[in-house]
Enzyme design. Sequence first.
Site, mmCIF file in Angstrom:
data_model
loop_
_atom_site.group_PDB
_atom_site.id
_atom_site.type_symbol
_atom_site.label_atom_id
_atom_site.label_comp_id
_atom_site.label_asym_id
_atom_site.label_seq_id
_atom_site.Cartn_x
_atom_site.Cartn_y
_atom_site.Cartn_z
ATOM 1 C CG HIS A 1 -10.834 -17.943 -3.805
ATOM 2 N ND1 HIS A 1 -11.527 -19.027 -3.317
ATOM 3 C CD2 HIS A 1 -10.057 -17.504 -2.789
ATOM 4 C CE1 HIS A 1 -11.190 -19.222 -2.046
ATOM 5 N NE2 HIS A 1 -10.304 -18.317 -1.709
ATOM 6 C CB SER B 1 -7.506 -18.255 -36.966
ATOM 7 O OG SER B 1 -8.747 -18.384 -37.639
ATOM 8 C CE LYS C 1 -7.928 -16.227 -31.934
ATOM 9 N NZ LYS C 1 -8.970 -17.253 -31.852
ATOM 10 C CD GLU D 1 -5.256 -23.605 -27.544
ATOM 11 O OE1 GLU D 1 -6.419 -23.228 -27.431
ATOM 12 O OE2 GLU D 1 -4.629 -23.510 -28.610
#
Length: 467
Positions: free
Chosen positions: A156, A277, A283, A290
Amino acid sequence: MKMWSGRFRQPLDPEFERWQRSFDFDRRLLTYELAASGAHARALREAGILSSDELITILQGLEKIGELAASSPAFLDDPDAEDVHHFVEKQLVALVGDVGYRLHSGRSRNEQIATDLRLYVRAAIDQLRADLAEFGYALVDCARQSGDAAMPAYTHTQQAEPVLVAHWLLAYLEMFLRDAERLGDCRRRLNLSPLGSGAVAGATLPLDRRAIASGLGFDGVTANSIDATSDRDFVLEFVHALSLLAMHLSRWAEEMILFSSQEFGFVGLPEAYSTGSSAMPQKKNPDLLELTRGKAARVIGCATSLLVTLKGLPLAYNKDLQETQEPLFDAADAMLTLVPLATKWTKAATFHYDRMREAAQSGFMNAWAAATYLVQRGVPFRLAHEQIGKAVQICLEKQCELHQLSLAELQALNPAFGSDFFDCLTLESVLSIHDVAGGTAPARVQQALAAAQQRIKSICEEVHAHA
Ligand code: ARG
């Protein structure tokens, strides 16, 4: 010359003519088309349709087409070719003259495309299984390097119990081994030759189907010409196997993304496979991971599109089947390029074992082990569960962990607690009580590593035997 213009009185609408072609995408089947054509030519010689000289001329022509295509991609820029079958016939005639027109005796493009696609899927499976074996070895190496490092396991998405990092990595290996084995099953079923099935009813010449099949490395011949010319089950099965693989990769990527976030800090993103970025200078983004998630959507879409294409088709060949090629190629390309990248990512990623260990040692993840201590002293599990729950409650109030309670506090809950209770709470002890096959006890994980390595080795051996 077209392959079918005799009965037509009017030319095709040029726009329609261009639109219905498949050469833009089926040109990638050229190698298989040439191999299958060579096998067919040999069978024509055996059936007395070609002389030995004609056979040699045709085989040399086919070889030349292969060479020209390999040496210059522009050779394939043929504005008139309808599909790869037409292209080969045209080029053959251009190279060897009218004898080239004899090659199409007793065969149909319906059986040719079915054959080319089987050969394509077979080769893609062999490549993917080799790539998955490499990925598997990379995961095994990572698992070995992690030694006795521990981390939380989650249910969970809440901390559940500590596990060895190796055990966690081997969970992913299981998925990818199943994928490789599933692809092997798919290969076994598809490895039959449709050649000799003709357009729908079987060849019109006495061709030795078994000889053709063995020349192309097939294990045998398909049993029914109607089915063989209209069947794309092997495409569906392959792309569905790919959609499972893609889904596994996506789950893997999702967890690596999560664990690389500042909040977890378990995984260090390798710079070579990340991007920055344009706006935020600090970043480092997990683009490879992804896009892995993103590719899964695409492959699942391909699998769905194939099912929908097939579901309404009456027997046998229908031109709709041409639409099965692009989803097949798209899904195969996606996975053939991704698996080697996932392997490289895995080799380059770093794991922050200190952060993982810290997380594994707090948060009462030894509570089930603590209840088991009471069970071993004769307390019924449901009561033990309740009493450890109470102990956790006290800790939450005092803001401490179970091992920081005093023996007196514990014995107030149950007199069965002894001073040896504290030994069962250590991380090492909690890990080692999971001492069953498939569990996280260090000795079990060592066994699992050896077994997994053996399975990877068998996959490699099968791939080599097919090469
Ligand atoms: N390009 C076609 C395909 O991919 C080849 C088979 C054509 N057969 C036919 N009867 N028109 O399906």
